[in-house]
Design an enzyme around this catalytic site. Sequence first.
Site, PDB file in Angstrom:
ATOM      1  N   PRO A 141       0.792  -1.225   0.000  1.00  0.00           N
ATOM      2  CA  PRO A 141       0.000   0.000   0.000  1.00  0.00           C
ATOM      3  C   PRO A 141       0.829   1.282   0.000  1.00  0.00           C
ATOM      4  O   PRO A 141       1.908   1.349   0.580  1.00  0.00           O
ATOM      5  CB  PRO A 141      -0.827  -0.095   1.290  1.00  0.00           C
ATOM      6  CG  PRO A 141      -0.087  -1.038   2.159  1.00  0.00           C
ATOM      7  CD  PRO A 141       0.593  -2.000   1.231  1.00  0.00           C
ATOM      8  N   ASN A 142       0.281   2.236  -0.704  1.00  0.00           N
ATOM      9  CA  ASN A 142       0.798   3.603  -0.821  1.00  0.00           C
ATOM     10  C   ASN A 142       2.045   3.728  -1.685  1.00  0.00           C
ATOM     11  O   ASN A 142       2.486   4.842  -1.947  1.00  0.00           O
ATOM     12  CB  ASN A 142       1.037   4.235   0.560  1.00  0.00           C
ATOM     13  CG  ASN A 142      -0.262   4.401   1.316  1.00  0.00           C
ATOM     14  OD1 ASN A 142      -1.231   4.926   0.785  1.00  0.00           O
ATOM     15  ND2 ASN A 142      -0.289   3.932   2.541  1.00  0.00           N
TER      16      ASN A 142
ATOM     17  N   TYR B  19      10.887   8.783   0.972  1.00  0.00           N
ATOM     18  CA  TYR B  19      10.828   7.786  -0.101  1.00  0.00           C
ATOM     19  C   TYR B  19      11.454   8.244  -1.415  1.00  0.00           C
ATOM     20  O   TYR B  19      11.509   7.480  -2.368  1.00  0.00           O
ATOM     21  CB  TYR B  19       9.377   7.375  -0.348  1.00  0.00           C
ATOM     22  CG  TYR B  19       8.740   6.749   0.865  1.00  0.00           C
ATOM     23  CD1 TYR B  19       9.065   5.456   1.251  1.00  0.00           C
ATOM     24  CD2 TYR B  19       7.837   7.460   1.649  1.00  0.00           C
ATOM     25  CE1 TYR B  19       8.499   4.879   2.373  1.00  0.00           C
ATOM     26  CE2 TYR B  19       7.262   6.896   2.771  1.00  0.00           C
ATOM     27  CZ  TYR B  19       7.596   5.604   3.127  1.00  0.00           C
ATOM     28  OH  TYR B  19       7.031   5.045   4.238  1.00  0.00           O
TER      29      TYR B  19
ATOM     30  N   ASN C 107       8.063  -5.577  -1.309  1.00  0.00           N
ATOM     31  CA  ASN C 107       8.034  -4.426  -0.413  1.00  0.00           C
ATOM     32  C   ASN C 107       6.627  -4.412   0.162  1.00  0.00           C
ATOM     33  O   ASN C 107       5.707  -3.889  -0.479  1.00  0.00           O
ATOM     34  CB  ASN C 107       8.348  -3.127  -1.133  1.00  0.00           C
ATOM     35  CG  ASN C 107       8.411  -1.953  -0.180  1.00  0.00           C
ATOM     36  OD1 ASN C 107       7.837  -1.998   0.902  1.00  0.00           O
ATOM     37  ND2 ASN C 107       9.092  -0.894  -0.584  1.00  0.00           N
TER      38      ASN C 107
ATOM     39  N   ALA D  70       3.104  -1.040   4.568  1.00  0.00           N
ATOM     40  CA  ALA D  70       2.432  -1.107   5.868  1.00  0.00           C
ATOM     41  C   ALA D  70       2.006  -2.524   6.246  1.00  0.00           C
ATOM     42  O   ALA D  70       1.886  -2.831   7.430  1.00  0.00           O
ATOM     43  CB  ALA D  70       1.212  -0.185   5.882  1.00  0.00           C
TER      44      ALA D  70
ATOM     45  N   GLU E  13      12.757  -9.374   1.013  1.00  0.00           N
ATOM     46  CA  GLU E  13      11.947  -8.267   1.540  1.00  0.00           C
ATOM     47  C   GLU E  13      12.753  -6.982   1.353  1.00  0.00           C
ATOM     48  O   GLU E  13      13.917  -6.913   1.764  1.00  0.00           O
ATOM     49  CB  GLU E  13      11.658  -8.506   3.022  1.00  0.00           C
ATOM     50  CG  GLU E  13      10.854  -7.405   3.677  1.00  0.00           C
ATOM     51  CD  GLU E  13      10.675  -7.625   5.180  1.00  0.00           C
ATOM     52  OE1 GLU E  13       9.900  -6.874   5.768  1.00  0.00           O
ATOM     53  OE2 GLU E  13      11.314  -8.540   5.758  1.00  0.00           O
TER      54      GLU E  13
ATOM     55  N   ARG F  28      12.732   4.621  12.002  1.00  0.00           N
ATOM     56  CA  ARG F  28      11.493   5.408  11.954  1.00  0.00           C
ATOM     57  C   ARG F  28      10.640   5.156  13.196  1.00  0.00           C
ATOM     58  O   ARG F  28      11.156   4.751  14.237  1.00  0.00           O
ATOM     59  CB  ARG F  28      10.759   5.073  10.656  1.00  0.00           C
ATOM     60  CG  ARG F  28      11.645   5.462   9.446  1.00  0.00           C
ATOM     61  CD  ARG F  28      10.984   5.284   8.128  1.00  0.00           C
ATOM     62  NE  ARG F  28       9.799   6.138   8.050  1.00  0.00           N
ATOM     63  CZ  ARG F  28       8.798   5.884   7.239  1.00  0.00           C
ATOM     64  NH1 ARG F  28       8.819   4.838   6.445  1.00  0.00           N
ATOM     65  NH2 ARG F  28       7.752   6.684   7.208  1.00  0.00           N
TER      66      ARG F  28
ATOM     67  N   ARG G 145       4.166  10.977  -1.961  1.00  0.00           N
ATOM     68  CA  ARG G 145       4.084  10.701  -0.528  1.00  0.00           C
ATOM     69  C   ARG G 145       5.463  10.845   0.110  1.00  0.00           C
ATOM     70  O   ARG G 145       6.395  10.139  -0.245  1.00  0.00           O
ATOM     71  CB  ARG G 145       3.570   9.279  -0.312  1.00  0.00           C
ATOM     72  CG  ARG G 145       3.517   8.906   1.146  1.00  0.00           C
ATOM     73  CD  ARG G 145       3.030   7.470   1.321  1.00  0.00           C
ATOM     74  NE  ARG G 145       3.080   7.160   2.732  1.00  0.00           N
ATOM     75  CZ  ARG G 145       3.610   6.051   3.218  1.00  0.00           C
ATOM     76  NH1 ARG G 145       4.112   5.141   2.426  1.00  0.00           N
ATOM     77  NH2 ARG G 145       3.630   5.843   4.514  1.00  0.00           N
TER      78      ARG G 145
ATOM     79  N   HIS H 244      12.703  -2.620   1.613  1.00  0.00           N
ATOM     80  CA  HIS H 244      12.075  -1.382   2.077  1.00  0.00           C
ATOM     81  C   HIS H 244      12.912  -0.215   1.579  1.00  0.00           C
ATOM     82  O   HIS H 244      14.142  -0.222   1.733  1.00  0.00           O
ATOM     83  CB  HIS H 244      11.979  -1.342   3.602  1.00  0.00           C
ATOM     84  CG  HIS H 244      11.082  -2.409   4.141  1.00  0.00           C
ATOM     85  ND1 HIS H 244       9.720  -2.266   4.157  1.00  0.00           N
ATOM     86  CD2 HIS H 244      11.360  -3.635   4.638  1.00  0.00           C
ATOM     87  CE1 HIS H 244       9.184  -3.377   4.667  1.00  0.00           C
ATOM     88  NE2 HIS H 244      10.166  -4.220   4.956  1.00  0.00           N
TER      89      HIS H 244
END
Length: 149
Positions: free
Chosen positions: A12-13, A25, A76, A79, A103, A112, A20, A105
């Site tokens: 998502p996103n 990012y 990725n 969330a 995985e 964070r 964003r 990111h």
Amino acid sequence: MAKMKVLVLNGPNLGRLGVREPDVYGHQNLHQLARQCTQWANDLGFSVEVRQSDDEAEVIHWIHEAVDNHNPVILNPAAFTHYSYGLADAAAQLHTADLPLIEVHISNPASREAFRRHSVISPVATSTITGLGFVGYKLALEAIGELEK
């Protein structure tokens, strides 16, 4: 022999990349990521299909597809990383099928907010790459190339 295909799946996103939180990012968008991944994969002698969804069920179905078609996965989970046990269960099937799951990111979740520091995906992933922006996808593609020799 057919070219190996890797699925690059984004949660998502990530369709909002470039809009964003560009300070977190970056300024590049998902289309640019797809172009870069395609070039990197071509350079390595295989193909990629880059997908993004805000729908958890759709990402789970894509992982099932990867297992059924014997495609390695770069994921990725965004969330979904922190709470999607359904996604983690699907991802565990890649391990059972002896397929790599990397995985990735874009940011470094460990640096964070506290809720981002836990991944339900990492325990079932072959490896995790964080905090390197789009370069993390390149490293994941290179790793899959090495693992699948």
